[in-house]
Design a protein around this motif. Structure first.
Motif, PDB file in Angstrom:
ATOM      1  N   GLY A   1      43.420  23.847  31.579  1.00 63.15           N
ATOM      2  CA  GLY A   1      44.547  24.144  30.609  1.00 63.15           C
ATOM      3  C   GLY A   1      44.622  25.621  30.355  1.00 63.15           C
ATOM      4  N   ARG A   2      44.176  25.909  28.981  1.00 65.43           N
ATOM      5  CA  ARG A   2      44.145  27.325  28.616  1.00 65.43           C
ATOM      6  C   ARG A   2      43.463  28.158  29.531  1.00 65.43           C
ATOM      7  NH1 ARG A   2      41.462  30.213  25.000  1.00 65.43           N
ATOM      8  NH2 ARG A   2      42.327  31.888  23.991  1.00 65.43           N
ATOM      9  N   VAL A   3      44.146  29.498  29.772  1.00 65.14           N
ATOM     10  CA  VAL A   3      43.225  30.331  30.800  1.00 65.14           C
ATOM     11  C   VAL A   3      42.424  31.203  29.683  1.00 65.14           C
ATOM     12  CG1 VAL A   3      43.429  32.401  32.196  1.00 65.14           C
ATOM     13  CG2 VAL A   3      44.884  30.525  32.576  1.00 65.14           C
ATOM     14  N   ARG A   4      41.170  31.501  30.036  1.00 62.61           N
ATOM     15  CA  ARG A   4      40.411  32.669  29.330  1.00 62.61           C
ATOM     16  C   ARG A   4      39.964  33.559  30.296  1.00 62.61           C
ATOM     17  NH1 ARG A   4      36.050  30.920  25.289  1.00 62.61           N
ATOM     18  NH2 ARG A   4      34.882  29.640  27.067  1.00 62.61           N
ATOM     19  N   VAL A   5      40.036  34.961  29.684  1.00 61.35           N
ATOM     20  CA  VAL A   5      39.558  35.898  30.637  1.00 61.35           C
ATOM     21  C   VAL A   5      38.468  36.750  29.859  1.00 61.35           C
ATOM     22  CG1 VAL A   5      40.299  38.411  31.411  1.00 61.35           C
ATOM     23  CG2 VAL A   5      41.637  36.364  31.976  1.00 61.35           C
TER      24      VAL A   5
ATOM     25  N   ASP B   1      38.113  39.375  41.338  1.00 61.70           N
ATOM     26  CA  ASP B   1      38.575  40.889  41.452  1.00 61.70           C
ATOM     27  C   ASP B   1      39.760  40.707  42.113  1.00 61.70           C
ATOM     28  OD1 ASP B   1      38.048  40.476  43.870  1.00 61.70           O
ATOM     29  OD2 ASP B   1      36.032  41.683  43.865  1.00 61.70           O
ATOM     30  N   GLY B   2      40.448  41.663  42.353  1.00 60.07           N
ATOM     31  CA  GLY B   2      41.861  41.745  43.041  1.00 60.07           C
ATOM     32  C   GLY B   2      43.255  41.404  42.219  1.00 60.07           C
ATOM     33  N   ASP B   3      44.091  41.031  42.784  1.00 62.42           N
ATOM     34  CA  ASP B   3      45.413  40.834  42.115  1.00 62.42           C
ATOM     35  C   ASP B   3      45.449  39.569  41.327  1.00 62.42           C
ATOM     36  OD1 ASP B   3      48.051  40.885  41.294  1.00 62.42           O
ATOM     37  OD2 ASP B   3      49.004  39.802  43.226  1.00 62.42           O
ATOM     38  N   PRO B   4      45.547  39.473  40.054  1.00 63.92           N
ATOM     39  CA  PRO B   4      45.341  38.298  39.324  1.00 63.92           C
ATOM     40  C   PRO B   4      46.502  37.207  39.807  1.00 63.92           C
ATOM     41  CG  PRO B   4      45.380  40.283  37.748  1.00 63.92           C
ATOM     42  CD  PRO B   4      45.620  40.686  39.304  1.00 63.92           C
ATOM     43  N   TRP B   5      47.772  37.783  39.918  1.00 57.74           N
ATOM     44  CA  TRP B   5      48.831  36.809  40.307  1.00 57.74           C
ATOM     45  C   TRP B   5      48.656  35.969  41.686  1.00 57.74           C
ATOM     46  CZ3 TRP B   5      49.130  41.068  37.295  1.00 57.74           C
ATOM     47  CH2 TRP B   5      49.764  40.807  36.142  1.00 57.74           C
ATOM     48  N   THR B   6      47.562  36.626  42.519  1.00 61.26           N
ATOM     49  CA  THR B   6      47.289  35.926  43.776  1.00 61.26           C
ATOM     50  C   THR B   6      46.061  35.142  43.539  1.00 61.26           C
ATOM     51  OG1 THR B   6      48.438  37.833  45.000  1.00 61.26           O
ATOM     52  CG2 THR B   6      46.861  36.467  46.162  1.00 61.26           C
ATOM     53  N   VAL B   7      44.922  35.775  43.189  1.00 59.48           N
ATOM     54  CA  VAL B   7      43.557  35.342  43.100  1.00 59.48           C
ATOM     55  C   VAL B   7      43.735  34.284  42.084  1.00 59.48           C
ATOM     56  CG1 VAL B   7      41.374  35.568  42.577  1.00 59.48           C
ATOM     57  CG2 VAL B   7      42.676  37.286  43.910  1.00 59.48           C
ATOM     58  N   GLY B   8      44.224  34.385  40.952  1.00 65.16           N
ATOM     59  CA  GLY B   8      44.205  33.338  39.797  1.00 65.16           C
ATOM     60  C   GLY B   8      44.708  32.136  40.038  1.00 65.16           C
ATOM     61  N   PRO B   9      45.862  31.935  40.590  1.00 63.45           N
ATOM     62  CA  PRO B   9      46.349  30.653  40.911  1.00 63.45           C
ATOM     63  C   PRO B   9      45.403  29.804  41.827  1.00 63.45           C
ATOM     64  CG  PRO B   9      48.232  32.137  40.908  1.00 63.45           C
ATOM     65  CD  PRO B   9      46.867  33.003  40.676  1.00 63.45           C
TER      66      PRO B   9
ATOM     67  N   GLU C   1      41.113  46.845  35.382  1.00 64.95           N
ATOM     68  CA  GLU C   1      41.249  45.496  35.862  1.00 64.95           C
ATOM     69  C   GLU C   1      41.321  44.751  34.669  1.00 64.95           C
ATOM     70  OE1 GLU C   1      39.507  42.992  39.575  1.00 64.95           O
ATOM     71  OE2 GLU C   1      38.287  44.690  38.936  1.00 64.95           O
ATOM     72  N   LEU C   2      40.507  44.671  33.896  1.00 68.96           N
ATOM     73  CA  LEU C   2      40.414  43.667  32.587  1.00 68.96           C
ATOM     74  C   LEU C   2      41.839  43.537  31.901  1.00 68.96           C
ATOM     75  CD1 LEU C   2      39.051  41.692  30.485  1.00 68.96           C
ATOM     76  CD2 LEU C   2      38.533  43.800  29.115  1.00 68.96           C
ATOM     77  N   ARG C   3      42.531  44.812  31.863  1.00 69.45           N
ATOM     78  CA  ARG C   3      43.918  44.638  31.250  1.00 69.45           C
ATOM     79  C   ARG C   3      44.960  43.845  32.060  1.00 69.45           C
ATOM     80  NH1 ARG C   3      44.864  49.273  27.648  1.00 69.45           N
ATOM     81  NH2 ARG C   3      42.815  50.449  27.230  1.00 69.45           N
ATOM     82  N   ARG C   4      44.728  44.095  33.394  1.00 72.75           N
ATOM     83  CA  ARG C   4      45.732  43.272  34.298  1.00 72.75           C
ATOM     84  C   ARG C   4      45.396  41.731  34.256  1.00 72.75           C
ATOM     85  NH1 ARG C   4      44.396  44.652  39.808  1.00 72.75           N
ATOM     86  NH2 ARG C   4      46.452  43.757  40.484  1.00 72.75           N
ATOM     87  N   TRP C   5      44.182  41.454  34.355  1.00 73.66           N
ATOM     88  CA  TRP C   5      43.836  39.810  34.067  1.00 73.66           C
ATOM     89  C   TRP C   5      44.258  39.421  32.777  1.00 73.66           C
ATOM     90  CZ3 TRP C   5      42.251  36.250  37.604  1.00 73.66           C
ATOM     91  CH2 TRP C   5      42.354  36.812  38.842  1.00 73.66           C
ATOM     92  N   LEU C   6      44.117  40.134  31.712  1.00 75.37           N
ATOM     93  CA  LEU C   6      44.636  39.794  30.349  1.00 75.37           C
ATOM     94  C   LEU C   6      46.147  39.695  30.425  1.00 75.37           C
ATOM     95  CD1 LEU C   6      42.421  42.137  28.044  1.00 75.37           C
ATOM     96  CD2 LEU C   6      42.409  39.496  28.412  1.00 75.37           C
ATOM     97  N   ALA C   7      46.821  40.402  31.067  1.00 72.79           N
ATOM     98  CA  ALA C   7      48.226  40.215  31.135  1.00 72.79           C
ATOM     99  C   ALA C   7      48.639  38.950  31.976  1.00 72.79           C
ATOM    100  CB  ALA C   7      48.971  41.514  31.773  1.00 72.79           C
ATOM    101  N   TRP C   8      47.945  38.705  33.239  1.00 72.61           N
ATOM    102  CA  TRP C   8      48.178  37.710  33.762  1.00 72.61           C
ATOM    103  C   TRP C   8      47.846  36.423  32.744  1.00 72.61           C
ATOM    104  CZ3 TRP C   8      44.435  33.926  35.339  1.00 72.61           C
ATOM    105  CH2 TRP C   8      45.024  32.951  36.148  1.00 72.61           C
TER     106      TRP C   8
END
Length: 261
Positions: free
Chosen positions: A6-10, A216-224, A247-254
């Motif tokens: 469900g909810r994503v946590r970073v 690490d890496g692109d959240p929009w690729t790695v995350g899903p 990098e933390l900021r990018r993952w938080l945006a995702w």
């Protein structure tokens, strides 16, 4: 494939290495202000990597300081080696930091993997099988000690277990609220299926265990990809001397995009 979370946590792991403590503290406070869901330190005695001579600070004293200096994020160990402290003492330390932080502690534990480091500090370092058995025994003692302390923890302290081997996954199924895995891809799918099988054997709903992974890496690729395997907590690493939070900021945006949907 595992359940879809469900909810994503970073989260962020701020390595207490190669920097003055003031910078480490500032990085933890910055992560807290940015909205990280959890801020972790690690339980080593020397920096990771080939150069073991750099600056380094101890895990639980650092965590006690973060309990006072941060305000909203969970804080915790990723992870505390059960060989380094009596498990009953570790439970008492966790309960104390839980109170200092106002109920924000995650107790992360593992079996340890740096034999030379343990030897430097005079700890025994058993075989892999012995360390896994020690982890199971420690988790049992921690559970019993937390139930006996006065005052008790402010909440049921979430227990994170970092483990991937078959026998260790049995302990994850029995004791963990969060499973931190180092596996990726097909290996992660296989270990997830194994864990879910152990949960069924115990009569436990696998959905009760949050899945966690370093990223690490692109959240929009790695995350899903990781979410497809049931991962719900995504942990970014940051190292000294800079402890950069880009990098933390990018993952938080995702994360915010995912949770908004």
């Amino acid at each position: 494939m595992g359940m879809r979370p469900g909810r994503v946590r970073v989260a962020v792991q701020i390595a207490p290495e190669r920097a003055d403590y003031a910078r480490i503290r500032d990085a933890a406070n910055e992560a807290d202000q940015l909205g990280a869901d959890a801020i972790f330190t690690w339980d080593h005695f020397f920096p990771l990597g080939k150069d073991r001579t750099g600056k380094h600070f101890e895990c639980w004293t650092t965590l006690g300081a973060w309990a006072e200096s941060t305000r909203r994020a969970d804080i915790g160990t990723l992870v505390s080696c059960v060989a380094y402290r009596n498990p009953d003492l570790l439970a008492d330390m966790a309960r104390t930091v839980d109170h200092i932080s106002g109920g924000r502690l995650i107790l992360g534990v593992g079996a340890g993997f740096r034999g030379w480091e343990a030897e430097q500090y005079g700890y025994e370092f058993g075989s892999p099988a012995q360390r896994v058995e020690d982890l199971r025994n420690a988790l049992d003692r921690i559970e019993r000690r937390l139930a006996a302390l006065n005052p008790p923890p402010t909440r049921r302290i979430p227990v994170l277990v970092a483990a991937d081997g078959p026998n260790a996954l049995r302990s994850v199924a029995r004791y963990a609220d969060i499973w931190h895995t180092f596996a990726k891809g097909d290996a992660l799918a296989e270990k997830t299926a194994r864990l879910e099988g152990y949960c069924r054997d115990l009569g436990r709903d696998p959905a009760e265990i949050e899945r966690s992974s370093f990223v690490d890496g692109d959240p929009w690729t790695v995350g899903p990809q990781l979410r497809g395997h049931g991962v719900g907590m995504f942990t970014v690493l940051t190292h000294g001397p800079d402890h950069d939070t880009t990098e933390l900021r990018r993952w938080l945006a995702w994360r915010d995009e995912q949770n908004a949907g």
